[in-house]
Scaffold this motif. Structure first.
Motif, PDB file in Angstrom:
ATOM      1  N   ILE A  48       0.408  -0.769   0.015  1.00 60.24           N
ATOM      2  CA  ILE A  48       0.175  -0.008  -0.100  1.00 60.24           C
ATOM      3  C   ILE A  48       1.260   1.924   0.089  1.00 60.24           C
ATOM      4  O   ILE A  48       0.716   2.154  -0.851  1.00 60.24           O
ATOM      5  CB  ILE A  48      -1.104  -0.135   0.959  1.00 60.24           C
ATOM      6  CG1 ILE A  48      -1.742  -1.125   1.280  1.00 60.24           C
ATOM      7  CG2 ILE A  48      -1.568   1.402   1.531  1.00 60.24           C
ATOM      8  CD1 ILE A  48      -3.213  -1.092   2.355  1.00 60.24           C
ATOM      9  N   TYR A  63       1.702   3.441  -3.711  1.00 60.14           N
ATOM     10  CA  TYR A  63       0.633   5.665  -3.615  1.00 60.14           C
ATOM     11  C   TYR A  63       2.000   6.120  -3.243  1.00 60.14           C
ATOM     12  O   TYR A  63       2.417   7.343  -4.597  1.00 60.14           O
ATOM     13  CB  TYR A  63      -0.057   5.268  -2.515  1.00 60.14           C
ATOM     14  CG  TYR A  63      -0.999   4.806  -2.555  1.00 60.14           C
ATOM     15  CD1 TYR A  63      -2.300   4.618  -3.554  1.00 60.14           C
ATOM     16  CD2 TYR A  63      -1.694   3.543  -1.661  1.00 60.14           C
ATOM     17  CE1 TYR A  63      -3.437   4.526  -4.057  1.00 60.14           C
ATOM     18  CE2 TYR A  63      -3.201   3.246  -2.293  1.00 60.14           C
ATOM     19  CZ  TYR A  63      -3.959   3.507  -3.641  1.00 60.14           C
ATOM     20  OH  TYR A  63      -4.524   2.489  -3.853  1.00 60.14           O
ATOM     21  N   LEU A  97      -2.337  -3.472  -6.412  1.00 59.68           N
ATOM     22  CA  LEU A  97      -3.239  -2.716  -6.256  1.00 59.68           C
ATOM     23  C   LEU A  97      -2.973  -1.588  -7.764  1.00 59.68           C
ATOM     24  O   LEU A  97      -4.227  -0.987  -8.577  1.00 59.68           O
ATOM     25  CB  LEU A  97      -1.998  -1.029  -5.374  1.00 59.68           C
ATOM     26  CG  LEU A  97      -2.789  -1.504  -4.086  1.00 59.68           C
ATOM     27  CD1 LEU A  97      -1.494  -0.908  -2.859  1.00 59.68           C
ATOM     28  CD2 LEU A  97      -4.212  -1.270  -4.041  1.00 59.68           C
TER      29      LEU A  97
END
Length: 318
Positions: free
Chosen positions: A169, A173, A278
């Motif tokens: 995660i 990002y 992701l």
């Protein structure tokens, strides 16, 4: 007919019963051996940890530096030392025949390599190691990081899963963040000087990027979980070796596939994450999924290079 049916039932019952007994015996034997192995292994590691703890006389700061800095650094440089021999000399061919981008870094530019190693050492000594100081006090606050009792292997697997999820995660990002035009130009462009990366450049980056995108995603999991120093040492070492594999430029047998991140260095705007979860959710792997590199993105279970078994299509004549 009734006698034949009865005989068939008896034979079937005998065969099934025998198979069930054999299966049960095998399961019990395997279970016993696995349990015995874990018990023996656990005792070994627990004894080794207590000896190490006593050797450092319980000095927590020294133990922390040993586990969180020295051991992962040794893992990083030992693994990359082997790869660097292949990068610089082109030998052994056992490694170089698995090159993902043929003709690139064959051999590697030594001037460019020296600059990369200098930057990597600076990031380790002047960025990563100083960041361990606040981490040390956070871990002390949890109170069990330096416990004389090691965590169970099952709990370490739980931690490892959580560490990996958190890293995915945070890295995804922050990685996309440094690809914004302004940040890319002044920060992330340094890392992308290597369109055909090698293992050691996994932490070749601007110091700010090394903090927010390389180091924090790996450190955050253990800080949240209040992990034991042994778990931290294993996780840091695994993270450094794994990212080295992702950048190494060789799709070696029985190791995780580096095709995903190698494609990112080749195309810049695809494959931002670690696991690819992701990227799939955000659609940042759509181009990658249409390539031969995607077909090669798996663990190689033979000694035939995937570049040979799944070659790139011939280029169209201009």
């Amino acid at each position: 007919q009734e006698e034949k049916l009865l005989d068939a039932i008896k034979i079937t019952a005998y065969v099934l019963g025998t198979c069930l007994l054999i299966f049960t015996a095998l399961v019990n034997t395997v279970s016993w051996n696995i349990q015995n192995t874990w018990d023996t292994s656990g005792h070994f590691w627990q004894t080794t940890w207590l000896k190490l703890y006593d050797h450092f006389e319980g000095n927590e700061w020294t133990i922390f530096l040993f586990g969180a800095a020295l051991i992962p650094s040794l893992a990083f440089w030992c693994f990359n030392g082997i790869l660097l021999v292949a990068d610089v000399t082109g030998k052994p061919t056992f490694i170089t025949r698995y090159r993902i981008q043929p003709g690139k870094n064959d051999p590697v530019d030594k001037k460019k390599l020296r600059q990369a190693i200098y930057t990597v050492l600076c990031n380790q000594f002047f960025v990563s190691f100083p960041m361990l100081m606040p981490m040390f006090y956070i871990m002390k606050w949890w109170g069990n990081t330096f416990s004389k009792e090691l965590p169970t292997f099952q709990w370490f697997l739980v931690e490892l899963s959580i560490f990996t999820l958190i890293e995915e995660i945070l890295f995804y990002y922050t990685h996309r963040l440094v690809h914004l035009p302004l940040l890319y130009k002044h920060i992330h462009k340094k890392h992308h000087e290597w369109t055909a990366p090698i293992g050691v450049v996994s932490i070749y980056a601007h110091p700010l990027e090394h903090i927010i995108s390389n180091t924090l995603p790996v450190m955050t999991g253990p800080m949240i979980m209040g992990s034991h120093i042994v778990s931290i040492a294993a996780w840091f070492s695994l993270a450094l070796v794994t990212t080295s594999i992702s950048h190494c430029g060789y799709h070696l047998p029985f190791l995780p596939s580096p095709e995903f991140h190698d494609f990112h260095h080749l195309k810049f705007n695809q494959c931002y994450g670690v696991l690819g979860v992701l990227d799939y959710l955000h659609g940042t792997d759509t181009v990658f999924r249409q390539t031969k590199a995607y077909e090669r993105h798996r663990v190689l279970l033979s000694f035939t290079p995937l570049s040979e078994s799944i070659p790139e299509p011939p280029k169209m004549a201009e």
